[in-house]
Design a protein around this motif. Structure first.
Motif, PDB file in Angstrom:
ATOM      1  N   UNK A   3       0.846  -1.183   0.000  1.00 21.37           N
ATOM      2  CA  UNK A   3       0.000   0.000   0.000  1.00 21.37           C
ATOM      3  C   UNK A   3       0.880   1.231   0.000  1.00 21.37           C
ATOM      4  N   UNK A   4       0.563   2.190  -0.874  1.00 21.24           N
ATOM      5  CA  UNK A   4       1.260   3.475  -0.917  1.00 21.24           C
ATOM      6  C   UNK A   4       0.337   4.526  -0.315  1.00 21.24           C
ATOM      7  N   UNK A   5       0.866   5.248   0.693  1.00 24.32           N
ATOM      8  CA  UNK A   5       0.100   6.264   1.394  1.00 24.32           C
ATOM      9  C   UNK A   5       0.942   7.528   1.424  1.00 24.32           C
ATOM     10  N   UNK A   6       0.856   8.339   0.369  1.00 27.11           N
ATOM     11  CA  UNK A   6       1.735   9.498   0.249  1.00 27.11           C
ATOM     12  C   UNK A   6       3.160   9.006   0.071  1.00 27.11           C
ATOM     13  N   UNK A   7       4.078   9.445   0.944  1.00 29.24           N
ATOM     14  CA  UNK A   7       5.464   8.979   0.841  1.00 29.24           C
ATOM     15  C   UNK A   7       5.720   7.728   1.691  1.00 29.24           C
ATOM     16  N   UNK A   8       4.657   7.165   2.280  1.00 27.02           N
ATOM     17  CA  UNK A   8       4.780   5.965   3.104  1.00 27.02           C
ATOM     18  C   UNK A   8       4.433   4.726   2.287  1.00 27.02           C
ATOM     19  N   UNK A   9       5.275   3.710   2.409  1.00 33.49           N
ATOM     20  CA  UNK A   9       5.057   2.422   1.751  1.00 33.49           C
ATOM     21  C   UNK A   9       4.852   1.390   2.861  1.00 33.49           C
ATOM     22  N   UNK A  10       3.749   0.658   2.771  1.00 33.18           N
ATOM     23  CA  UNK A  10       3.496  -0.425   3.724  1.00 33.18           C
ATOM     24  C   UNK A  10       3.430  -1.721   2.933  1.00 33.18           C
ATOM     25  N   UNK A  11       4.210  -2.710   3.408  1.00 32.18           N
ATOM     26  CA  UNK A  11       4.228  -4.013   2.748  1.00 32.18           C
ATOM     27  C   UNK A  11       3.897  -5.064   3.788  1.00 32.18           C
ATOM     28  N   UNK A  12       2.954  -5.945   3.438  1.00 32.65           N
ATOM     29  CA  UNK A  12       2.569  -7.043   4.298  1.00 32.65           C
ATOM     30  C   UNK A  12       3.072  -8.334   3.664  1.00 32.65           C
ATOM     31  N   UNK A  13       3.852  -9.087   4.416  1.00 31.50           N
ATOM     32  CA  UNK A  13       4.384 -10.361   3.941  1.00 31.50           C
ATOM     33  C   UNK A  13       3.965 -11.468   4.901  1.00 31.50           C
ATOM     34  N   UNK A  14       3.937 -12.678   4.391  1.00 37.23           N
ATOM     35  CA  UNK A  14       3.550 -13.822   5.214  1.00 37.23           C
ATOM     36  C   UNK A  14       4.602 -14.049   6.289  1.00 37.23           C
ATOM     37  N   UNK A  15       4.177 -13.962   7.556  1.00 35.69           N
ATOM     38  CA  UNK A  15       5.096 -14.137   8.671  1.00 35.69           C
ATOM     39  C   UNK A  15       5.116 -15.565   9.176  1.00 35.69           C
ATOM     40  N   UNK A  16       3.956 -16.193   9.227  1.00 37.69           N
ATOM     41  CA  UNK A  16       3.886 -17.588   9.650  1.00 37.69           C
ATOM     42  C   UNK A  16       2.653 -18.232   9.031  1.00 37.69           C
ATOM     43  N   UNK A  17       2.809 -19.480   8.670  1.00 35.51           N
ATOM     44  CA  UNK A  17       1.719 -20.267   8.101  1.00 35.51           C
ATOM     45  C   UNK A  17       1.617 -21.556   8.901  1.00 35.51           C
ATOM     46  N   UNK A  18       0.415 -21.965   9.206  1.00 31.93           N
ATOM     47  CA  UNK A  18       0.260 -23.221   9.931  1.00 31.93           C
ATOM     48  C   UNK A  18      -1.134 -23.781   9.703  1.00 31.93           C
ATOM     49  N   UNK A  19      -1.233 -25.112   9.872  1.00 32.25           N
ATOM     50  CA  UNK A  19      -2.515 -25.803   9.751  1.00 32.25           C
ATOM     51  C   UNK A  19      -3.255 -25.757  11.075  1.00 32.25           C
ATOM     52  N   UNK A  20      -4.569 -25.574  10.985  1.00 32.26           N
ATOM     53  CA  UNK A  20      -5.426 -25.526  12.171  1.00 32.26           C
ATOM     54  C   UNK A  20      -6.559 -26.532  11.991  1.00 32.26           C
ATOM     55  N   UNK A  21      -6.938 -27.168  13.083  1.00 25.96           N
ATOM     56  CA  UNK A  21      -8.138 -28.009  13.049  1.00 25.96           C
ATOM     57  C   UNK A  21      -9.346 -27.070  13.019  1.00 25.96           C
ATOM     58  N   UNK A  22     -10.500 -27.619  12.749  1.00 25.57           N
ATOM     59  CA  UNK A  22     -11.710 -26.796  12.712  1.00 25.57           C
ATOM     60  C   UNK A  22     -11.960 -26.135  14.066  1.00 25.57           C
ATOM     61  N   UNK A  23     -11.732 -26.853  15.165  1.00 29.44           N
ATOM     62  CA  UNK A  23     -11.924 -26.267  16.505  1.00 29.44           C
ATOM     63  C   UNK A  23     -10.945 -25.113  16.742  1.00 29.44           C
ATOM     64  N   UNK A  24      -9.677 -25.299  16.349  1.00 35.85           N
ATOM     65  CA  UNK A  24      -8.685 -24.229  16.506  1.00 35.85           C
ATOM     66  C   UNK A  24      -9.062 -23.033  15.640  1.00 35.85           C
ATOM     67  N   UNK A  25      -9.560 -23.308  14.445  1.00 37.15           N
ATOM     68  CA  UNK A  25      -9.914 -22.238  13.517  1.00 37.15           C
ATOM     69  C   UNK A  25     -11.081 -21.401  14.049  1.00 37.15           C
ATOM     70  N   UNK A  26     -11.981 -22.019  14.775  1.00 37.27           N
ATOM     71  CA  UNK A  26     -13.108 -21.274  15.359  1.00 37.27           C
ATOM     72  C   UNK A  26     -12.602 -20.188  16.301  1.00 37.27           C
ATOM     73  N   UNK A  27     -11.518 -20.462  17.025  1.00 37.16           N
ATOM     74  CA  UNK A  27     -10.917 -19.440  17.895  1.00 37.16           C
ATOM     75  C   UNK A  27     -10.254 -18.340  17.069  1.00 37.16           C
ATOM     76  N   UNK A  28      -9.623 -18.713  15.963  1.00 38.06           N
ATOM     77  CA  UNK A  28      -8.911 -17.743  15.116  1.00 38.06           C
ATOM     78  C   UNK A  28      -9.878 -16.728  14.520  1.00 38.06           C
ATOM     79  N   UNK A  29     -11.042 -17.182  14.073  1.00 41.55           N
ATOM     80  CA  UNK A  29     -11.958 -16.229  13.432  1.00 41.55           C
ATOM     81  C   UNK A  29     -12.544 -15.230  14.427  1.00 41.55           C
ATOM     82  N   UNK A  30     -12.418 -15.516  15.717  1.00 39.39           N
ATOM     83  CA  UNK A  30     -12.850 -14.559  16.743  1.00 39.39           C
ATOM     84  C   UNK A  30     -11.783 -13.494  16.995  1.00 39.39           C
ATOM     85  N   UNK A  31     -10.564 -13.760  16.562  1.00 42.83           N
ATOM     86  CA  UNK A  31      -9.441 -12.848  16.751  1.00 42.83           C
ATOM     87  C   UNK A  31      -9.662 -11.573  15.942  1.00 42.83           C
TER      88      UNK A  31
END
Length: 194
Positions: A3-31
């Motif tokens: 994203x370019x915001x005037x003279x500011x550049x913001x870049x989002x990169x993948x920091x961590x990837x992991x598999x979640x069970x459906x029960x674990x994922x239910x907690x993640x979507x509340x985050x």
């Protein structure tokens, strides 16, 4: 993502990837970060959900100079995080308590953070040398910046700039950015053949 915001550049990169069970994922979507910095990448054949968490890196590009925005006041929450983690993994504290303590640590870090731009690149830095150590006035960490490589690709000049320093413990730190003359981040924005 970029994203370019005037003279500011913001870049989002993948920091961590992991598999979640459906029960674990239910907690993640509340985050609160879900849908902003946490995304579903795929669903595996066994039903596990592959979740990616993105990290933001922020820059300022002004007057032919690239500055990286960094926290000049980092707190040492890592040892406390490890301590809480040991109790959690030994089942001495429950998941809810563990997550509450981590959230508290992250909130403290956010409130104490002081973000300052530090110079990491301008082509003029490398007119006579390939490696320079910047004054703390220009780069509050006093980093050594090295022009690791320079080449032309698709009519544009490209650079790999390596930023190196030492921690308070004397351990060497080093990381690099590959950019072109228009401040596109080559490795992140998929615009390189190398």
């Amino acid at each position: 993502m970029r994203g370019n915001f005037g003279d500011t550049i913001k870049i989002w990169t993948s920091g961590s990837d992991w598999y979640q069970s459906l029960d674990q994922f239910k907690d993640i979507i509340k985050n609160q970060n879900f849908g902003m910095t946490q995304f579903v990448k795929s669903i595996d054949n066994d039903g596990r959900i592959y979740v990616s968490t993105y990290h933001q890196t922020e820059f300022i590009y002004r007057n032919d100079s690239l500055f990286e925005i960094r926290n000049s006041n980092p707190t040492l929450s890592e040892p406390l995080t490890q301590l809480f983690g040991q109790y959690f993994f030994k089942k001495q504290i429950d998941k809810k308590t563990f997550e509450a303590r981590l959230d508290s640590l992250h909130e403290i870090e956010k409130k104490q953070a002081v973000y300052i731009p530090k110079l990491i690149f301008t082509e003029k830095m490398f007119q006579t040398k390939k490696k320079v150590t910047l004054s703390k006035k220009l780069n509050f960490e006093g980093d050594t910046i090295e022009l690791e490589s320079k080449w032309n690709e698709n009519g544009k000049t490209c650079y790999v700039v390596r930023i190196s320093n030492r921690t308070e413990n004397g351990e060497k730190t080093t990381y690099a950015y590959a950019i072109d003359e228009n401040m596109r981040f080559i490795q992140w924005e998929g615009c390189t053949l190398k």
